[in-house]
Structure formats: C-alpha cells, structure tokens
Design an enzyme around this catalytic site. Structure first.
Site, PDB file in Angstrom:
ATOM      1  N   ASP A 257      39.238  31.873  45.456  1.00 34.87           N
ATOM      2  CA  ASP A 257      39.080  31.845  46.908  1.00 34.87           C
ATOM      3  C   ASP A 257      39.299  33.201  47.550  1.00 34.87           C
ATOM      4  O   ASP A 257      39.876  34.113  46.965  1.00 34.87           O
ATOM      5  CB  ASP A 257      40.120  30.898  47.512  1.00 34.87           C
ATOM      6  CG  ASP A 257      41.521  31.504  47.474  1.00 34.87           C
ATOM      7  OD1 ASP A 257      41.992  31.822  46.371  1.00 34.87           O
ATOM      8  OD2 ASP A 257      42.123  31.711  48.548  1.00 34.87           O
TER       9      ASP A 257
ATOM     10  N   LYS B 174      40.393  40.386  34.517  1.00 36.03           N
ATOM     11  CA  LYS B 174      39.963  41.625  35.172  1.00 36.03           C
ATOM     12  C   LYS B 174      40.396  42.827  34.360  1.00 36.03           C
ATOM     13  O   LYS B 174      41.557  42.932  33.974  1.00 36.03           O
ATOM     14  CB  LYS B 174      40.612  41.719  36.555  1.00 36.03           C
ATOM     15  CG  LYS B 174      39.635  41.559  37.680  1.00 36.03           C
ATOM     16  CD  LYS B 174      40.273  41.881  39.000  1.00 36.03           C
ATOM     17  CE  LYS B 174      39.943  40.806  40.007  1.00 36.03           C
ATOM     18  NZ  LYS B 174      40.498  41.096  41.329  1.00 36.03           N
TER      19      LYS B 174
ATOM     20  N   PHE C 106      36.954  42.060  43.674  1.00 36.35           N
ATOM     21  CA  PHE C 106      37.490  40.805  44.167  1.00 36.35           C
ATOM     22  C   PHE C 106      36.397  39.742  44.119  1.00 36.35           C
ATOM     23  O   PHE C 106      35.346  39.888  44.735  1.00 36.35           O
ATOM     24  CB  PHE C 106      38.031  40.945  45.596  1.00 36.35           C
ATOM     25  CG  PHE C 106      38.841  39.758  45.991  1.00 36.35           C
ATOM     26  CD1 PHE C 106      40.181  39.677  45.661  1.00 36.35           C
ATOM     27  CD2 PHE C 106      38.249  38.694  46.655  1.00 36.35           C
ATOM     28  CE1 PHE C 106      40.926  38.553  45.987  1.00 36.35           C
ATOM     29  CE2 PHE C 106      38.979  37.566  46.988  1.00 36.35           C
ATOM     30  CZ  PHE C 106      40.326  37.495  46.655  1.00 36.35           C
ATOM     31  N   VAL C 107      36.647  38.696  43.356  1.00 34.95           N
ATOM     32  CA  VAL C 107      35.615  37.682  43.150  1.00 34.95           C
ATOM     33  C   VAL C 107      36.016  36.334  43.751  1.00 34.95           C
ATOM     34  O   VAL C 107      37.205  36.043  43.902  1.00 34.95           O
ATOM     35  CB  VAL C 107      35.298  37.509  41.643  1.00 34.95           C
ATOM     36  CG1 VAL C 107      34.584  38.731  41.105  1.00 34.95           C
ATOM     37  CG2 VAL C 107      36.557  37.203  40.836  1.00 34.95           C
TER      38      VAL C 107
ATOM     39  N   ASP D   1      44.952  38.693  36.374  1.00 36.36           N
ATOM     40  CA  ASP D   1      44.819  39.933  37.142  1.00 36.36           C
ATOM     41  C   ASP D   1      45.945  40.872  36.709  1.00 36.36           C
ATOM     42  O   ASP D   1      45.809  41.577  35.710  1.00 36.36           O
ATOM     43  CB  ASP D   1      44.850  39.577  38.633  1.00 36.36           C
ATOM     44  CG  ASP D   1      44.560  40.756  39.544  1.00 36.36           C
ATOM     45  OD1 ASP D   1      43.915  41.708  39.094  1.00 36.36           O
ATOM     46  OD2 ASP D   1      44.988  40.735  40.711  1.00 36.36           O
TER      47      ASP D   1
ATOM     48  N   ASP E  50      42.597  30.449  36.831  1.00 36.80           N
ATOM     49  CA  ASP E  50      41.263  30.964  37.123  1.00 36.80           C
ATOM     50  C   ASP E  50      41.090  32.389  36.618  1.00 36.80           C
ATOM     51  O   ASP E  50      40.072  32.742  36.043  1.00 36.80           O
ATOM     52  CB  ASP E  50      40.958  30.885  38.629  1.00 36.80           C
ATOM     53  CG  ASP E  50      42.087  31.426  39.512  1.00 36.80           C
ATOM     54  OD1 ASP E  50      43.098  31.929  38.974  1.00 36.80           O
ATOM     55  OD2 ASP E  50      41.959  31.346  40.748  1.00 36.80           O
TER      56      ASP E  50
ATOM     57  N   ARG F 286      35.902  28.275  47.192  1.00 34.43           N
ATOM     58  CA  ARG F 286      36.297  27.727  45.884  1.00 34.43           C
ATOM     59  C   ARG F 286      35.227  26.809  45.290  1.00 34.43           C
ATOM     60  O   ARG F 286      35.152  26.619  44.081  1.00 34.43           O
ATOM     61  CB  ARG F 286      37.588  26.912  46.020  1.00 34.43           C
ATOM     62  CG  ARG F 286      38.808  27.721  46.384  1.00 34.43           C
ATOM     63  CD  ARG F 286      40.042  26.857  46.162  1.00 34.43           C
ATOM     64  NE  ARG F 286      41.236  27.361  46.825  1.00 34.43           N
ATOM     65  CZ  ARG F 286      42.055  28.275  46.326  1.00 34.43           C
ATOM     66  NH1 ARG F 286      41.800  28.791  45.136  1.00 34.43           N
ATOM     67  NH2 ARG F 286      43.115  28.662  46.980  1.00 34.43           N
TER      68      ARG F 286
ATOM     69  N   GLY G  79      43.476  27.498  42.097  1.00 33.48           N
ATOM     70  CA  GLY G  79      42.362  28.215  41.467  1.00 33.48           C
ATOM     71  C   GLY G  79      41.842  27.581  40.193  1.00 33.48           C
ATOM     72  O   GLY G  79      40.682  27.755  39.820  1.00 33.48           O
TER      73      GLY G  79
HETATM   74  P1  IMP Z   1      48.289  37.889  38.787  1.00 30.05           P
HETATM   75  O1  IMP Z   1      49.674  37.340  38.845  1.00 30.05           O
HETATM   76  O2  IMP Z   1      48.178  39.220  39.456  1.00 30.05           O
HETATM   77  O3  IMP Z   1      47.670  37.876  37.424  1.00 30.05           O
HETATM   78  O4  IMP Z   1      47.457  36.985  39.795  1.00 30.05           O
HETATM   79  C1  IMP Z   1      46.661  35.967  39.430  1.00 30.05           C
HETATM   80  C2  IMP Z   1      46.266  35.217  40.686  1.00 30.05           C
HETATM   81  O5  IMP Z   1      45.810  36.103  41.720  1.00 30.05           O
HETATM   82  C3  IMP Z   1      45.122  34.315  40.390  1.00 30.05           C
HETATM   83  O6  IMP Z   1      45.578  33.038  40.003  1.00 30.05           O
HETATM   84  C4  IMP Z   1      44.368  34.285  41.703  1.00 30.05           C
HETATM   85  O7  IMP Z   1      44.907  33.277  42.517  1.00 30.05           O
HETATM   86  C5  IMP Z   1      44.661  35.603  42.363  1.00 30.05           C
HETATM   87  N1  IMP Z   1      43.545  36.566  42.188  1.00 30.05           N
HETATM   88  C6  IMP Z   1      43.551  37.704  41.472  1.00 30.05           C
HETATM   89  N2  IMP Z   1      42.369  38.330  41.527  1.00 30.05           N
HETATM   90  C7  IMP Z   1      41.568  37.562  42.309  1.00 30.05           C
HETATM   91  C8  IMP Z   1      40.179  37.671  42.746  1.00 30.05           C
HETATM   92  O8  IMP Z   1      39.439  38.607  42.424  1.00 30.05           O
HETATM   93  N3  IMP Z   1      39.736  36.670  43.541  1.00 30.05           N
HETATM   94  C9  IMP Z   1      40.504  35.613  43.929  1.00 30.05           C
HETATM   95  N4  IMP Z   1      41.786  35.468  43.534  1.00 30.05           N
HETATM   96  C10 IMP Z   1      42.323  36.434  42.742  1.00 30.05           C
HETATM   97 MG    MG Z   2      45.592  31.333  41.771  1.00 27.41          MG
END
Ligand code: IMP
Ligand code: MG
Length: 171
Positions: A153, A125, A146-147, A97, A94, A159, A38
């Site tokens: 991706d 987010k 979801f983006v 979340d 990227d 991507r 990402g």
């Molecule tokens: P976290 O560990 O939940 O913070 O996840 C982060 C990872 O989840 C990012 O590096 C993305 O790969 C994926 N991710 C989270 N939200 C999105 C989204 O809206 N679109 C695409 N990938 C996402």
């Molecule tokens: Mg990722």
C-alpha cells in the site's frame, strides 16, 4: 502507475514458490503466519496451492517510520495468534526492505515456542537491508523503488491491484 511485475508473472511465481514450500516441508504440518496487512493477497494466493496439512494465522507488525515521536519502533500484536508451541511456522510478508520487521517477528515467534520458522516474501528490495536476514523463499528481487499493489500500500490504498507497480508522481 508503471507496472513492474504483471499479474501473470506473479501468479506463475507463486505457483513455483508453492512447489518449493511443499518440497521443503516434505509432508510436515505447517502453520502459515501472515504479517497483516501487506501479506493478505500473497497469503491467499499461496496457501491455495500448498498441498500440506496447514493452519493459517495472522500477526500485526506496525513500524512508525518516523511518523510518530518514536521513529523506527515496531509494535507487534499477536492476540489473533493461536498457540504455536512446537509448530513449524511459515512466516509470510509482502516485502523485505530493511529487514527489521522480519527479524523482530521471527524472534517473537521463536519466543512463543515455535519449533521452526521459515520466511517467505513476495518481494525483496535490493540495497535496502540494514540487518542481515536471509528469507527462505523469495518471489522477486526488485530495485529500490516504492511499490504498491498485490497487498502493498501507499497510505492504505492500492492493496487490491493484481500487479505490482511503481507510483508515478502526481498519482
Ligand atoms: P522492513 O522492516 O524495513 O523490512 O519493512 C517491511 C515493511 O515495510 C513491509 O512489510 C511493508 O509494509 C513496508 N514497505 C517497505 N517497502 C515498501 C514499498 O515499497 N511499498 C509498500 N510498503 C513497503
Ligand atoms: Mg507491511
């Protein structure tokens, strides 16, 4: 596809982030570590605007997100990472979340001997964080949608889009 952040807005913000980063490091050498895949587009655009002694490396972090037997597990792979002992790391991803990925990867880099770790994300987010985590550099905060695009991706597609968009159902 609904465009959430245009390519022009992204480029302008990346330029601002580069300025913030150059100020924060104040001439110190930095090792940029991108979290694949990402980070790809964000990293490529950002590093070309950072006027500091700079190395680039990559790490892989894949979360299974319920698709396999062990939901929520994160696998970090760092065989592409050079020796980072004593180095100042700028970790790039990227999107922030839940915060689980970045929390784990920061701990991993400290464990590998990094002198410091700062974190930059293109997107954050709102209302999704499950673990407290404060990134040092944030491009945009976005609603809980979801983006895709600009590195992000859906099933490894989209991507390459130069903008960030929201997938509409049926696409
Ligand atoms: P976290 O560990 O939940 O913070 O996840 C982060 C990872 O989840 C990012 O590096 C993305 O790969 C994926 N991710 C989270 N939200 C999105 C989204 O809206 N679109 C695409 N990938 C996402
Ligand atoms: Mg990722």
């Amino acid at each position: 596809m609904e465009v959430l952040i245009t390519a022009d807005r992204i480029q302008a913000r990346v330029e601002e982030l580069a300025t913030e980063i150059v100020c924060a490091y104040d001439g110190k050498p930095v090792t940029v570590v991108g979290i694949l895949t990402g980070c790809l587009v964000f990293t490529a655009d950002l590093i070309r605007r950072i006027n500091l002694p700079l190395r680039v490396a990559f790490i892989t972090a894949s979360s299974y997100r319920g698709e396999t037997v062990v939901p929520g597990r994160l696998e970090i792979r760092d065989e592409l990472l050079p020796d980072i002992t004593g180095r100042h790391i700028l970790l790039l991803d990227d999107i922030l979340d839940t915060g689980k990925t970045l929390t784990r990867v920061v701990a991993h880099l400290i464990d590998r001997g990094a002198a410091s770790v700062k974190v930059g994300v293109l997107l954050r987010k709102i209302g999704r964080q499950e673990v407290p985590f404060e990134p040092d550099f944030v491009g945009f905060t976005i609603p809980d949608k979801f983006v895709v695009g600009y590195g992000l991706d859906f099933n490894d597609e989209y991507r390459h889009l130069p903008f960030v968009g929201v997938l509409l159902s049926g696409e």
